[in-house]
Design a protein around this motif. Structure first.
Motif, PDB file in Angstrom:
ATOM      1  N   HIS A   2       4.306  50.803 -51.250  1.00 29.54           N
ATOM      2  CA  HIS A   2       5.361  50.934 -52.562  1.00 29.54           C
ATOM      3  C   HIS A   2       6.526  51.646 -51.863  1.00 29.54           C
ATOM      4  N   CYS A   3       6.214  52.686 -50.970  1.00 23.56           N
ATOM      5  CA  CYS A   3       7.106  53.481 -50.219  1.00 23.56           C
ATOM      6  C   CYS A   3       8.290  52.495 -49.413  1.00 23.56           C
ATOM      7  N   TYR A   4       7.535  51.678 -48.905  1.00 28.15           N
ATOM      8  CA  TYR A   4       8.623  50.533 -48.230  1.00 28.15           C
ATOM      9  C   TYR A   4       9.810  49.902 -49.163  1.00 28.15           C
ATOM     10  N   GLY A   5       8.895  49.304 -50.237  1.00 32.47           N
ATOM     11  CA  GLY A   5       9.575  48.619 -51.330  1.00 32.47           C
ATOM     12  C   GLY A   5      10.701  49.430 -52.127  1.00 32.47           C
ATOM     13  N   PHE A   6      10.340  50.723 -52.268  1.00 29.11           N
ATOM     14  CA  PHE A   6      11.415  51.651 -52.779  1.00 29.11           C
ATOM     15  C   PHE A   6      12.494  51.747 -51.785  1.00 29.11           C
ATOM     16  N   CYS A   7      12.074  52.255 -50.581  1.00 26.76           N
ATOM     17  CA  CYS A   7      13.245  52.429 -49.594  1.00 26.76           C
ATOM     18  C   CYS A   7      14.241  51.151 -49.410  1.00 26.76           C
ATOM     19  N   SER A   8      13.739  49.890 -49.604  1.00 30.70           N
ATOM     20  CA  SER A   8      14.326  48.657 -49.712  1.00 30.70           C
ATOM     21  C   SER A   8      15.331  48.808 -50.985  1.00 30.70           C
ATOM     22  N   ALA A   9      14.695  49.014 -51.924  1.00 30.34           N
ATOM     23  CA  ALA A   9      15.479  48.905 -53.436  1.00 30.34           C
ATOM     24  C   ALA A   9      16.426  49.751 -53.380  1.00 30.34           C
ATOM     25  N   LEU A  44      22.347  58.538 -48.011  1.00 34.56           N
ATOM     26  CA  LEU A  44      20.917  58.998 -47.618  1.00 34.56           C
ATOM     27  C   LEU A  44      20.539  57.771 -46.594  1.00 34.56           C
ATOM     28  N   ALA A  45      21.418  56.941 -46.123  1.00 31.64           N
ATOM     29  CA  ALA A  45      20.848  55.713 -45.098  1.00 31.64           C
ATOM     30  C   ALA A  45      20.074  56.434 -43.984  1.00 31.64           C
ATOM     31  N   ASP A  46      20.546  57.396 -43.544  1.00 33.33           N
ATOM     32  CA  ASP A  46      19.725  57.937 -42.302  1.00 33.33           C
ATOM     33  C   ASP A  46      18.480  58.504 -42.841  1.00 33.33           C
ATOM     34  N   LEU A  47      18.283  59.315 -43.694  1.00 34.99           N
ATOM     35  CA  LEU A  47      17.093  59.640 -44.488  1.00 34.99           C
ATOM     36  C   LEU A  47      15.892  58.538 -44.843  1.00 34.99           C
ATOM     37  N   ILE A  48      16.399  57.444 -45.106  1.00 33.17           N
ATOM     38  CA  ILE A  48      15.801  56.268 -45.844  1.00 33.17           C
ATOM     39  C   ILE A  48      15.321  55.533 -44.411  1.00 33.17           C
ATOM     40  N   GLN A  75      11.549  66.074 -48.985  1.00 30.93           N
ATOM     41  CA  GLN A  75      12.985  66.206 -48.733  1.00 30.93           C
ATOM     42  C   GLN A  75      13.952  64.803 -49.090  1.00 30.93           C
ATOM     43  N   LEU A  76      13.163  63.887 -49.175  1.00 34.20           N
ATOM     44  CA  LEU A  76      13.950  62.363 -49.822  1.00 34.20           C
ATOM     45  C   LEU A  76      14.236  62.891 -51.246  1.00 34.20           C
ATOM     46  N   HIS A  77      13.139  63.492 -52.052  1.00 34.72           N
ATOM     47  CA  HIS A  77      13.387  63.464 -53.266  1.00 34.72           C
ATOM     48  C   HIS A  77      14.502  64.531 -53.592  1.00 34.72           C
TER      49      HIS A  77
END
Length: 118
Positions: A2-9, A44-48, A75-77
């Motif tokens: 889910h985390c990978y999918g969220f980052c991609s979305a 947030l590209a760096d954080l993603i 931190q991302l949140h």
């Protein structure tokens, strides 16, 4: 997963904003340029990208990377909440003036239900 999918979305959403919504807003509201430039810089590209690295480490090392993953996701949140709050506070009036169909809105930001296929 889910985390990978969220980052991609989230990345897809920001690319669509940068290339669609923000271009259209600037055309209609050039006074928003400093605000939009700040929002683009804060996408947030760096954080993603770091999120994906931390997830990879957690997948490989399991429990040893769990604390780092939790701290990183917090931190991302926090940064996402700040960014979205800033976005809403500074762009809502201009967004309310944009007249778009659902399909146009999807193309501009990629959120919600996909456009109708013809």
């Amino acid at each position: 997963m889910h985390c990978y999918g969220f980052c991609s979305a989230l990345t897809d959403h920001h690319v669509r904003e940068d290339k669609g919504l923000f271009v259209r807003l600037l055309a209609e509201h050039p006074d928003l340029k400093p605000t939009i430039e700040q929002l683009k810089a804060d996408h947030l590209a760096d954080l993603i990208a770091e999120s994906q690295q931390v997830l990879d480490a957690w997948s490989s090392n399991g429990g040893t990377a769990r604390h780092a993953l939790g701290a990183h996701l917090n931190q991302l949140h926090r940064r996402m909440s700040e960014h979205f709050g800033r976005e809403e506070a500074t762009l809502n009036a201009a967004l309310d003036k944009l007249m778009t169909t659902h399909d146009e809105a999807y193309e501009l930001v990629g959120d919600g239900r996909p456009p109708t296929r013809r």
